[in-house]
Design a protein around this motif. Structure first.
Motif, PDB file in Angstrom:
ATOM      1  N   ALA A 111       0.830  -1.215   0.000  1.00  0.00           N
ATOM      2  CA  ALA A 111       0.000   0.000   0.000  1.00  0.00           C
ATOM      3  C   ALA A 111       0.857   1.254   0.000  1.00  0.00           C
ATOM      4  O   ALA A 111       0.500   2.272  -0.606  1.00  0.00           O
ATOM      5  CB  ALA A 111      -0.938  -0.007   1.212  1.00  0.00           C
ATOM      6  N   GLN A 112       2.016   1.199   0.661  1.00  0.00           N
ATOM      7  CA  GLN A 112       2.892   2.376   0.756  1.00  0.00           C
ATOM      8  C   GLN A 112       3.801   2.513  -0.469  1.00  0.00           C
ATOM      9  O   GLN A 112       3.953   3.602  -1.024  1.00  0.00           O
ATOM     10  CB  GLN A 112       3.757   2.276   2.021  1.00  0.00           C
ATOM     11  CG  GLN A 112       3.008   2.562   3.303  1.00  0.00           C
ATOM     12  CD  GLN A 112       3.948   2.617   4.497  1.00  0.00           C
ATOM     13  OE1 GLN A 112       5.167   2.636   4.353  1.00  0.00           O
ATOM     14  NE2 GLN A 112       3.378   2.637   5.689  1.00  0.00           N
ATOM     15  N   THR A 113       4.438   1.416  -0.826  1.00  0.00           N
ATOM     16  CA  THR A 113       5.406   1.435  -1.937  1.00  0.00           C
ATOM     17  C   THR A 113       5.159   0.192  -2.797  1.00  0.00           C
ATOM     18  O   THR A 113       5.817  -0.838  -2.610  1.00  0.00           O
ATOM     19  CB  THR A 113       6.855   1.435  -1.411  1.00  0.00           C
ATOM     20  OG1 THR A 113       7.003   0.391  -0.433  1.00  0.00           O
ATOM     21  CG2 THR A 113       7.200   2.763  -0.767  1.00  0.00           C
ATOM     22  N   PRO A 114       4.222   0.242  -3.717  1.00  0.00           N
ATOM     23  CA  PRO A 114       3.776  -0.946  -4.455  1.00  0.00           C
ATOM     24  C   PRO A 114       4.882  -1.730  -5.154  1.00  0.00           C
ATOM     25  O   PRO A 114       4.803  -2.959  -5.233  1.00  0.00           O
ATOM     26  CB  PRO A 114       2.790  -0.365  -5.476  1.00  0.00           C
ATOM     27  CG  PRO A 114       2.328   0.923  -4.871  1.00  0.00           C
ATOM     28  CD  PRO A 114       3.486   1.448  -4.100  1.00  0.00           C
ATOM     29  N   GLU A 115       5.903  -1.057  -5.661  1.00  0.00           N
ATOM     30  CA  GLU A 115       6.923  -1.766  -6.433  1.00  0.00           C
ATOM     31  C   GLU A 115       8.075  -2.289  -5.578  1.00  0.00           C
ATOM     32  O   GLU A 115       8.817  -3.182  -6.005  1.00  0.00           O
ATOM     33  CB  GLU A 115       7.500  -0.840  -7.516  1.00  0.00           C
ATOM     34  CG  GLU A 115       6.468  -0.322  -8.512  1.00  0.00           C
ATOM     35  CD  GLU A 115       5.774  -1.462  -9.243  1.00  0.00           C
ATOM     36  OE1 GLU A 115       6.460  -2.440  -9.591  1.00  0.00           O
ATOM     37  OE2 GLU A 115       4.548  -1.374  -9.442  1.00  0.00           O
ATOM     38  N   ALA A 116       8.230  -1.752  -4.372  1.00  0.00           N
ATOM     39  CA  ALA A 116       9.423  -2.069  -3.574  1.00  0.00           C
ATOM     40  C   ALA A 116       9.494  -3.545  -3.199  1.00  0.00           C
ATOM     41  O   ALA A 116      10.566  -4.168  -3.254  1.00  0.00           O
ATOM     42  CB  ALA A 116       9.453  -1.209  -2.316  1.00  0.00           C
ATOM     43  N   LEU A 117       8.365  -4.119  -2.832  1.00  0.00           N
ATOM     44  CA  LEU A 117       8.347  -5.516  -2.402  1.00  0.00           C
ATOM     45  C   LEU A 117       8.648  -6.451  -3.579  1.00  0.00           C
ATOM     46  O   LEU A 117       9.403  -7.418  -3.441  1.00  0.00           O
ATOM     47  CB  LEU A 117       6.996  -5.860  -1.778  1.00  0.00           C
ATOM     48  CG  LEU A 117       6.927  -7.104  -0.899  1.00  0.00           C
ATOM     49  CD1 LEU A 117       8.008  -7.106   0.166  1.00  0.00           C
ATOM     50  CD2 LEU A 117       5.542  -7.223  -0.272  1.00  0.00           C
ATOM     51  N   THR A 118       8.082  -6.142  -4.732  1.00  0.00           N
ATOM     52  CA  THR A 118       8.347  -6.944  -5.926  1.00  0.00           C
ATOM     53  C   THR A 118       9.823  -6.888  -6.284  1.00  0.00           C
ATOM     54  O   THR A 118      10.441  -7.914  -6.623  1.00  0.00           O
ATOM     55  CB  THR A 118       7.503  -6.450  -7.110  1.00  0.00           C
ATOM     56  OG1 THR A 118       6.123  -6.536  -6.760  1.00  0.00           O
ATOM     57  CG2 THR A 118       7.761  -7.258  -8.355  1.00  0.00           C
ATOM     58  N   ARG A 119      10.399  -5.697  -6.218  1.00  0.00           N
ATOM     59  CA  ARG A 119      11.821  -5.551  -6.530  1.00  0.00           C
ATOM     60  C   ARG A 119      12.681  -6.345  -5.551  1.00  0.00           C
ATOM     61  O   ARG A 119      13.676  -6.970  -5.941  1.00  0.00           O
ATOM     62  CB  ARG A 119      12.225  -4.070  -6.525  1.00  0.00           C
ATOM     63  CG  ARG A 119      11.683  -3.267  -7.712  1.00  0.00           C
ATOM     64  CD  ARG A 119      12.417  -1.942  -7.855  1.00  0.00           C
ATOM     65  NE  ARG A 119      12.246  -1.101  -6.685  1.00  0.00           N
ATOM     66  CZ  ARG A 119      11.300  -0.162  -6.551  1.00  0.00           C
ATOM     67  NH1 ARG A 119      10.430   0.051  -7.534  1.00  0.00           N
ATOM     68  NH2 ARG A 119      11.222   0.570  -5.458  1.00  0.00           N
ATOM     69  N   PHE A 120      12.307  -6.313  -4.274  1.00  0.00           N
ATOM     70  CA  PHE A 120      13.058  -7.066  -3.262  1.00  0.00           C
ATOM     71  C   PHE A 120      13.030  -8.556  -3.575  1.00  0.00           C
ATOM     72  O   PHE A 120      14.075  -9.226  -3.577  1.00  0.00           O
ATOM     73  CB  PHE A 120      12.496  -6.804  -1.864  1.00  0.00           C
ATOM     74  CG  PHE A 120      13.043  -7.739  -0.809  1.00  0.00           C
ATOM     75  CD1 PHE A 120      14.332  -7.584  -0.323  1.00  0.00           C
ATOM     76  CD2 PHE A 120      12.270  -8.788  -0.326  1.00  0.00           C
ATOM     77  CE1 PHE A 120      14.843  -8.457   0.630  1.00  0.00           C
ATOM     78  CE2 PHE A 120      12.781  -9.663   0.630  1.00  0.00           C
ATOM     79  CZ  PHE A 120      14.065  -9.498   1.107  1.00  0.00           C
ATOM     80  N   TRP A 121      11.855  -9.114  -3.816  1.00  0.00           N
ATOM     81  CA  TRP A 121      11.770 -10.552  -4.077  1.00  0.00           C
ATOM     82  C   TRP A 121      12.481 -10.935  -5.364  1.00  0.00           C
ATOM     83  O   TRP A 121      13.080 -12.003  -5.470  1.00  0.00           O
ATOM     84  CB  TRP A 121      10.303 -10.997  -4.121  1.00  0.00           C
ATOM     85  CG  TRP A 121       9.693 -11.067  -2.754  1.00  0.00           C
ATOM     86  CD1 TRP A 121       8.759 -10.232  -2.219  1.00  0.00           C
ATOM     87  CD2 TRP A 121       9.985 -12.022  -1.716  1.00  0.00           C
ATOM     88  NE1 TRP A 121       8.463 -10.596  -0.920  1.00  0.00           N
ATOM     89  CE2 TRP A 121       9.202 -11.692  -0.588  1.00  0.00           C
ATOM     90  CE3 TRP A 121      10.844 -13.111  -1.635  1.00  0.00           C
ATOM     91  CZ2 TRP A 121       9.245 -12.426   0.594  1.00  0.00           C
ATOM     92  CZ3 TRP A 121      10.890 -13.849  -0.444  1.00  0.00           C
ATOM     93  CH2 TRP A 121      10.096 -13.507   0.646  1.00  0.00           C
ATOM     94  N   ASN A 122      12.443 -10.071  -6.362  1.00  0.00           N
ATOM     95  CA  ASN A 122      13.103 -10.365  -7.637  1.00  0.00           C
ATOM     96  C   ASN A 122      14.626 -10.289  -7.537  1.00  0.00           C
ATOM     97  O   ASN A 122      15.335 -11.049  -8.185  1.00  0.00           O
ATOM     98  CB  ASN A 122      12.613  -9.411  -8.728  1.00  0.00           C
ATOM     99  CG  ASN A 122      11.225  -9.760  -9.204  1.00  0.00           C
ATOM    100  OD1 ASN A 122      10.763 -10.892  -9.041  1.00  0.00           O
ATOM    101  ND2 ASN A 122      10.539  -8.796  -9.790  1.00  0.00           N
ATOM    102  N   ASP A 123      15.131  -9.355  -6.734  1.00  0.00           N
ATOM    103  CA  ASP A 123      16.581  -9.216  -6.580  1.00  0.00           C
ATOM    104  C   ASP A 123      16.874  -8.499  -5.257  1.00  0.00           C
ATOM    105  O   ASP A 123      17.046  -7.278  -5.215  1.00  0.00           O
ATOM    106  CB  ASP A 123      17.185  -8.432  -7.744  1.00  0.00           C
ATOM    107  CG  ASP A 123      18.713  -8.348  -7.659  1.00  0.00           C
ATOM    108  OD1 ASP A 123      19.289  -8.802  -6.648  1.00  0.00           O
ATOM    109  OD2 ASP A 123      19.329  -7.820  -8.601  1.00  0.00           O
ATOM    110  N   PRO A 124      16.928  -9.264  -4.144  1.00  0.00           N
ATOM    111  CA  PRO A 124      17.135  -8.645  -2.829  1.00  0.00           C
ATOM    112  C   PRO A 124      18.515  -8.031  -2.652  1.00  0.00           C
ATOM    113  O   PRO A 124      18.711  -7.177  -1.794  1.00  0.00           O
ATOM    114  CB  PRO A 124      16.916  -9.810  -1.857  1.00  0.00           C
ATOM    115  CG  PRO A 124      17.246 -11.028  -2.648  1.00  0.00           C
ATOM    116  CD  PRO A 124      16.806 -10.726  -4.051  1.00  0.00           C
TER     117      PRO A 124
END
Length: 201
Positions: free
Chosen positions: A98-111
């Motif tokens: 809800a706060q940063t929609p893309e941040a979590l996806t980016r983390f899982w894709n390349d932490p």
């Protein structure tokens, strides 16, 4: 060189109090369900020589109880703490999205390239877990060991054993609550060889 086989069982803690969230170094104990999950994950047929645990309550309390019941040596290792999720600690995935929609996806894709804000770098996390893993492989050579730890720690160990690149280390393996993994290490005149023997609940 003496031929030795070392078996190390890794078990992730059960559900902590407060339910699923990015917990990291928050020191929440197990919930009632978490205790049930951990008790269901082991049996009387399991035989260990040593128990090693993360210092965090969701791992340590179960490890202490198990070691006491079975009269096993218990060792606590600070290097087996979960990764620090920084500003995400205590937040659910939905709250982060809800706060940063893309941040979590980016983390899982390349932490490695996209760590949580103010969080622990994955390379540093991997280095400390690898140091602990190497230590216990040497210290407990020839024994059967139970390591009670965290999803992130198990991912780092299995990345090391299986040669998984760090940028894939968080997304390549599912590690649910009370998940068990078994690693076998064979040492002989031909060298030291590690393999994953089993993984799952």
């Amino acid at each position: 060189m003496q031929n030795l086989t070392t078996t190390i069982d890794l078990i992730r803690h059960g559900e902590p109090a407060g339910g699923p969230m990015f917990r990291g170094n928050r020191d929440d104990p197990l919930s009632d369900l978490g205790w049930q999950q951990m008790r269901s994950a082991i049996s009387k047929a399991d035989q260990w020589d040593l128990v090693v645990t993360s210092p965090l309550l969701r791992c340590r309390r179960f490890a202490e109880q198990l070691a006491s019941e079975r009269q096993l040596t218990l060792e606590q290792d600070e290097r087996l703490r979960e990764i620090s999720f920084g500003a995400w600690e205590g937040m659910t995935a939905d709250a982060i999205l809800a706060q940063t929609p893309e941040a979590l996806t980016r983390f899982w894709n390349d932490p490695v390239a996209n760590p949580p804000p103010e969080g622990e770098p994955v390379a540093g996390f991997h280095a400390r877990v690898r140091e602990a893993w190497s230590h216990w492989c040497r210290e407990a050579a020839g024994q059967h060991v139970l390591v009670v730890c965290h999803g992130g720690v198990i991912r780092m160990i299995l990345a090391e054993v299986m040669g998984i690149p760090l940028d894939r280390s968080f997304s390549a393996l599912a590690v649910p609550y009370a998940c068990r993994s078994r690693v076998r290490i064979d040492q002989s005149e031909h060298g030291v060889f590690s393999c994953l023997q089993s993984h799952g609940c």
